[in-house]
Design a protein around this motif. Sequence first.
Motif, mmCIF file in Angstrom:
data_model
loop_
_atom_site.group_PDB
_atom_site.id
_atom_site.type_symbol
_atom_site.label_atom_id
_atom_site.label_comp_id
_atom_site.label_asym_id
_atom_site.label_seq_id
_atom_site.Cartn_x
_atom_site.Cartn_y
_atom_site.Cartn_z
ATOM 1 N N LEU A 21 0.809 -1.214 0.000
ATOM 2 C CA LEU A 21 0.000 0.000 0.000
ATOM 3 C C LEU A 21 0.843 1.266 0.000
ATOM 4 C CD1 LEU A 21 -2.849 -1.105 2.422
ATOM 5 C CD2 LEU A 21 -3.052 -0.629 -0.018
ATOM 6 N N LYS A 65 -7.162 0.409 -4.202
ATOM 7 C CA LYS A 65 -7.917 0.153 -2.971
ATOM 8 C C LYS A 65 -8.983 1.223 -2.748
ATOM 9 C CE LYS A 65 -7.211 -0.964 1.938
ATOM 10 N NZ LYS A 65 -7.971 -2.224 1.910
ATOM 11 N N SER A 83 -11.412 2.345 5.377
ATOM 12 C CA SER A 83 -11.429 1.454 4.227
ATOM 13 C C SER A 83 -12.378 0.308 4.543
ATOM 14 C CB SER A 83 -10.015 0.929 3.951
ATOM 15 O OG SER A 83 -9.999 0.096 2.810
ATOM 16 N N TRP A 133 -0.736 -7.016 1.980
ATOM 17 C CA TRP A 133 -1.996 -6.624 1.349
ATOM 18 C C TRP A 133 -2.063 -7.008 -0.127
ATOM 19 C CZ3 TRP A 133 -2.912 -3.623 -2.929
ATOM 20 C CH2 TRP A 133 -4.264 -3.358 -3.207
ATOM 21 N N LEU A 154 -5.609 -7.274 -3.283
ATOM 22 C CA LEU A 154 -7.057 -7.268 -3.488
ATOM 23 C C LEU A 154 -7.652 -8.642 -3.190
ATOM 24 C CD1 LEU A 154 -7.863 -5.143 -6.677
ATOM 25 C CD2 LEU A 154 -8.537 -4.701 -4.305
ATOM 26 N N ASP A 197 -8.144 -8.889 0.486
ATOM 27 C CA ASP A 197 -9.325 -8.119 0.874
ATOM 28 C C ASP A 197 -10.607 -8.883 0.567
ATOM 29 O OD1 ASP A 197 -7.900 -6.033 1.867
ATOM 30 O OD2 ASP A 197 -8.518 -4.557 0.377
#
Length: 448
Positions: free
Chosen positions: A248, A257, A359, A424, A426, A429
């Motif tokens: 990030l 993000k 977020s 991190w 996607l 997430d």
Amino acid sequence: MKKSLFIIPISLIVHISIINVLLYIYTPETYLNIYSIIYYNIAWLLTTYGLNFYPTARRDGFLTNIKNFITLFTIYGLAYFSSFIFFGAHYYKTTYLILVYIQICTLLTIFRVIFYWGRNLYRKRRNKNTKVVVIGKDNNLQKLKRIFDNPEYGYSYVGYFDNSKTNNQNCLGDIKSSFHYIFENNIEEVYCMASKLTKVEIQDLIKIADNSLKRIKIIPDHKELFSNTMSIELYGAVPILNLRTSPLDLNYSNLIKRIFDIAFSSVAILFILSWLTPIVYILMKIDSKGPLFFKQKRHGVNRQIFWCYKFRSMTKSETSDTQMASKNDVRVTRLGKILRKTSIDELPQFFNVLMGNMSVVGPRPHMVVHTQEYESSIDKYLVRHFIKPGITGLAQIQGCRGEIIEKADIINRVRYDIFYMEKWSLGLDAKIIFMTVYNAFKGEARAY
């Protein structure tokens, strides 16, 4: 290091506009095919993403990225000419199409040159450069100082700390006094010469930095301090160890993000909160007195305070801003038990996501009083504040949620939060969101 949120979107919009406008002017018959429009734009986005084209480090310039630029033109050129095979090229001669593509490349190059020129001009003229100091003095200091003194890079070199006696005007004191000076003068980045520090001193500096929300970078020496959380950058010919790196940290990742957060929160607000809120409001009025929403100050990214919103699940009390909900808490209303058990009480935080305070996925924000408590008692607690807090997070799907009863509860949360920051993606997430929804339907023992 401060980053502009607008550089990448503006560059992307200008590049896409150049491509589409020129293709519309010179190849209208092909371009007006809807599939051609989609193809040209998706091809550019995928190519630039695959080459990591848009993130630009502070020390990057046009010439340092020329190889990446040529690679981009080559790959996108293949996609460009392939499109005429897919969608037909009988309208135009091959030489004409080549000239069109050359013009596209030329205008993209001109914009890129202007971009770097404008960026450098802005850095020279602005007053708020990144303030840096160096701890320790060795042969690399002068090389590093030349980088800091270049106005194009946007640094403001303050001086260095060293234990050797010197009358140099740039010497700010001994190493022991360095962090007091750093806090007093709001220094943003700290560079340490590993050759002038002992292993214990470096470990102490890392610990202080992790617990004070300061970014520290190390010019390495052979002291066996490398780990998988570090990355190496080159400042000219000087290697720098960057601690606590995260995917990030890249502008491109932050942009992706943020786009995901806006899209996901918008869908949640339009298709869930739009009809759920009136229902909760009616049930809440029947169940207990008080407002629909509960708001509370929480610490967010870089320890900034923001108002965090929830559906009210408790009766009004003087301990609401200091005491976490506990099992069989008498403050929780009948409706509140259902809201908390299903995590529905957290849904208004999608408004926080849309506003940019939070977020969808990230470390859970804590009450201000708890942050003040844990930052002094829990090692590396403040590291989690380098990224935006989330509605849900890795710690939550691993069962680390609810009341903090033992010290191990908060320690484990911090470990999961730091792991998430360093790893991190996607995909991660998406997995966390899926597991959050799954756990909400399944029910969790600590959801009370």
